[in-house]
Design a protein around this motif. Structure first.
Motif, PDB file in Angstrom:
ATOM      1  N   UNK A   1      -0.005  -3.387   5.683  1.00  0.00           N
ATOM      2  CA  UNK A   1      -0.718  -2.180   5.298  1.00  0.00           C
ATOM      3  C   UNK A   1       0.033  -0.973   5.835  1.00  0.00           C
ATOM      4  N   UNK A   2      -0.451   0.200   5.526  1.00  0.00           N
ATOM      5  CA  UNK A   2       0.145   1.442   5.992  1.00  0.00           C
ATOM      6  C   UNK A   2      -0.965   2.447   6.212  1.00  0.00           C
TER       7      UNK A   2
ATOM      8  N   UNK B   1      -5.960  -5.644  17.638  1.00  0.00           N
ATOM      9  CA  UNK B   1      -5.392  -4.404  18.160  1.00  0.00           C
ATOM     10  C   UNK B   1      -6.528  -3.446  18.527  1.00  0.00           C
ATOM     11  N   UNK B   2      -6.507  -2.849  19.726  1.00  0.00           N
ATOM     12  CA  UNK B   2      -7.547  -1.885  20.093  1.00  0.00           C
ATOM     13  C   UNK B   2      -7.549  -0.685  19.144  1.00  0.00           C
TER      14      UNK B   2
ATOM     15  N   UNK C   1       0.814  -1.218   0.000  1.00  0.00           N
ATOM     16  CA  UNK C   1       0.000   0.000   0.000  1.00  0.00           C
ATOM     17  C   UNK C   1       0.847   1.267   0.000  1.00  0.00           C
ATOM     18  N   UNK C   2       2.122   1.152   0.374  1.00  0.00           N
ATOM     19  CA  UNK C   2       3.026   2.304   0.375  1.00  0.00           C
ATOM     20  C   UNK C   2       4.292   2.009  -0.415  1.00  0.00           C
TER      21      UNK C   2
ATOM     22  N   UNK D   1      -4.351   4.697  12.511  1.00  0.00           N
ATOM     23  CA  UNK D   1      -2.921   5.016  12.576  1.00  0.00           C
ATOM     24  C   UNK D   1      -2.093   3.849  13.112  1.00  0.00           C
ATOM     25  N   UNK D   2      -2.739   2.946  13.824  1.00  0.00           N
ATOM     26  CA  UNK D   2      -2.030   1.785  14.390  1.00  0.00           C
ATOM     27  C   UNK D   2      -1.374   0.934  13.305  1.00  0.00           C
ATOM     28  N   UNK D   3      -1.787   1.103  12.060  1.00  0.00           N
ATOM     29  CA  UNK D   3      -1.189   0.324  10.968  1.00  0.00           C
ATOM     30  C   UNK D   3       0.314   0.520  10.900  1.00  0.00           C
ATOM     31  N   UNK D   4       0.797   1.713  11.281  1.00  0.00           N
ATOM     32  CA  UNK D   4       2.226   1.981  11.193  1.00  0.00           C
ATOM     33  C   UNK D   4       3.026   1.169  12.204  1.00  0.00           C
ATOM     34  N   UNK D   5       2.389   0.765  13.285  1.00  0.00           N
ATOM     35  CA  UNK D   5       3.084   0.023  14.334  1.00  0.00           C
ATOM     36  C   UNK D   5       2.938  -1.487  14.189  1.00  0.00           C
TER      37      UNK D   5
END
Length: 600
Positions: free
Chosen positions: A414-415, A226-227, A26-27, A404-408
């Protein structure tokens, strides 16, 4: 948008996909060489001085994750498209503890740059904004602007002097809930634009939904364990509104009377008036998040019939509800039928609803080549555009995650910020992804939301402006190397049609193919595109013959005298103006002299 309450519409998450540099696809997935279609010129154009803001970067609540839209409109009638960018807000601003972020109106300087005129124009909209839509609701020849908000909406009436006045209270169209997609259309054929406004969620910002609350079933809100923020499923949906234009500056809410108020409380996002069955009457499409879509067929007598399920538009081809967000409408097969593409959440595909011409749809996403490429992405805005002017409509999809949790969590594949997807029309019912060349517009990654499509530089090529979450805009200027011909039509309705001709359909016969173009207000994702109709002509030098179906029911045939022109066509009077290279044409030139239409 999906949540843990509903899971993914197609079941288990898809296998993560990475490129050779171990970036989520995706990025990543860029190539070093290939066709260069777009360049991001937002900074050079002066757009990046403005910044979108919505809540906090953590996105603890769904209110912070939706929007923003963008609109293209020629607000000063100088023949060049200007840009309106919707902004969000913050909880401190809602509480009166901080000043609200402001929307932005950028005036087109005709030289590739823009000047912000928000304060002068009085369109700052110091509320939590989501979408916008353009339409000349008072038939005075000047485009007006409706802005959807969390809270009261605004109707900015054009004052003809570079300024606007918010008349929403007087007009009776404030709504006052959480509004999202809006669309103008003359559903009852009285020559005046009516207004439909989709509602999303009943959200109390003073008592927002948190994991473990009774309102969401006491379950934690999670995505892949993930919450995350809660919603939309588990939350109460907001109702939709259809406002009838009374012709005196006011509107009457006829939603319940006409059965389009969404009593089920689906989560409305995209909305569009468009004639999907070819009877000359605008039907109404509503893209609902994690719930069934609506398709209301216009009966031609001021009423609608709910054909959502029967038409095949309510669900995808597998019979599942999806996270519908954006709506693109276009005749990608050049058969006169208006097909629809709805964007969707990750782990599910963006759906191509192929229209058989009667308003009956079939999911052709797989056969058309859209299914696999769109699976990893979270799609928002979308639009059909003939980027290479070959006479066949291509497709652009704007992407960006909501978590935003996708980055972690790289295991998601995904991103948060994502690249956008351009699909080239192969002229056989199929599309192929255009590679994203490093350093070009298709390699830009952003948290994309709304996008508007139009000929921003008056050069006959369709450009795209994207409004991003918590960031600056992207302006994808079309720099494709083709030298194909083109024509565009700015339609002006007569006494029995809306003045801006919203709802008109044009069939252009040229170069051995018959293309369809529609004047549509709204669509994409919470956005509004260029109201001018654009046609690519390939290598042909004959501009062709335009058959115009006006909203009034009148039909007019006009032989266009020359290619590479933006013609103004006035109902009943034929060609009444033209732009050549962005400037008024010399009417003494024989090839561009005014042409009278032929009624049919």
């Amino acid at each position: 948008m999906q949540s843990s309450q509903g899971g993914m519409a197609s079941g288990a998450p898809q296998a993560a996909e990475f490129d050779h540099q171990h970036r989520p696809i995706t990025a990543g997935g860029f190539v070093k060489s290939g066709p260069i279609v777009f360049q991001d010129v937002a900074a050079a154009a002066g757009l990046t001085r403005w910044h979108h803001t919505a809540g906090t970067p953590e996105k603890r609540f769904i209110l912070e994750a939706k929007g923003p839209g963008v609109c293209l409109l020629d607000y000063d009638n100088d023949g060049w498209l200007d840009i309106y960018l919707v902004n969000g807000s913050t909880f401190d601003a809602l509480a009166g503890k901080a000043s609200a972020p402001h929307a932005a109106l950028f005036h087109n300087n005709h030289d590739g740059t823009f000047t912000e005129v928000t304060d002068k124009a009085a369109v700052a909209n110091d509320r939590w904004g989501y979408g916008c839509v353009v339409g000349d609701y008072d038939n005075d020849g000047w485009p007006d602007l409706y802005v959807s908000n969390y809270g009261k909406n605004r109707l900015y009436r054009n004052n003809h002097d570079g300024t606007f006045t918010d008349v929403a209270e007087k007009a009776g169209v404030t709504v006052g809930a959480w509004s999202t997609g809006a669309t103008f259309g003359d559903y009852d054929g009285d020559g005046r634009l009516d207004l439909f406004v989709a509602g999303y969620i009943q959200f109390d910002w003073t008592n927002p939904p948190m994991p473990g609350m009774t309102a969401i079933g006491l379950d934690p809100c999670q995505y892949r364990g993930v919450p995350v923020m809660c919603g939309p499923r588990g939350l109460k949906g907001e109702h939709d509104h259809l406002f009838h234009n009374n012709g005196d500056g006011t509107f009457t809410d006829v939603s319940k009377k006409l059965g389009v108020d969404d009593p089920s409380g689906h989560y409305g996002l995209g909305a569009l008036f468009a004639d999907v069955n070819g009877d000359g009457k605008p039907d109404l499409l509503v893209a609902n998040d994690t719930s069934q879509n609506y398709l209301y067929i216009n009966n031609g007598n001021g009423t609608f019939e709910d054909k959502s399920v029967e038409s095949g538009y309510a669900l995808n081809g597998g019979g599942s509800e999806i996270a519908n967000m954006g709506i693109a409408a276009g005749d990608y097969e050049n058969n006169g039928h208006l097909s629809i593409v709805n964007t969707d959440f990750a782990d599910d595909y963006d759906v191509l609803f192929q229209n058989d011409g009667t308003g009956t749809f079939n999911d052709e996403s797989y056969s058309a080549g859209l299914m696999k490429p769109t699976l990893p992405f979270v799609g928002f805005a979308d639009g059909f555009l003939d980027y290479d002017n070959d006479g066949w409509k291509d497709l652009l999809i704007v992407n960006g995650h909501v978590y935003p949790q996708a980055e972690k969590h790289p295991e998601w594949g995904s991103s948060y910020a994502q690249r956008h997807l351009l699909f080239r029309n192969l002229k056989n019912g199929k599309f192929d992804v255009v590679p994203a060349v490093e350093g070009t517009g298709l390699a830009v990654v952003s948290v994309g939301r709304g996008a508007a499509f139009g000929d921003i530089f008056n050069d006959g090529k369709i450009d795209v402006v994207i409004n991003n979450m918590d960031g600056v805009p992207v302006l994808l200027r079309n720099v494709n190397s083709d030298h194909h011909q083109w024509v565009e039509l700015k339609l002006v309705g007569g006494r029995k049609s809306p003045r801006d001709a919203v709802g008109a359909t044009v069939y252009l016969q040229a170069g051995g193919i018959r293309q369809r173009g529609d004047v549509l207000s709204g669509g994409s994702y919470l956005s509004s595109n260029d109201l001018r109709v654009h046609f690519g002509l390939g290598d042909g030098t004959d501009a062709g013959t335009a058959e115009i179906h006006w909203p009034s029911g009148a039909k007019e045939t006009i032989k266009l005298p020359a290619v590479n022109r933006i013609y103004t066509v006035t109902e009943g009077n034929g060609i009444t103006g033209a732009l050549c290279d962005g400037k008024p044409c010399d009417w003494n030139t024989a090839e561009i002299k005014p042409v009278k239409g032929v009624p049919r």
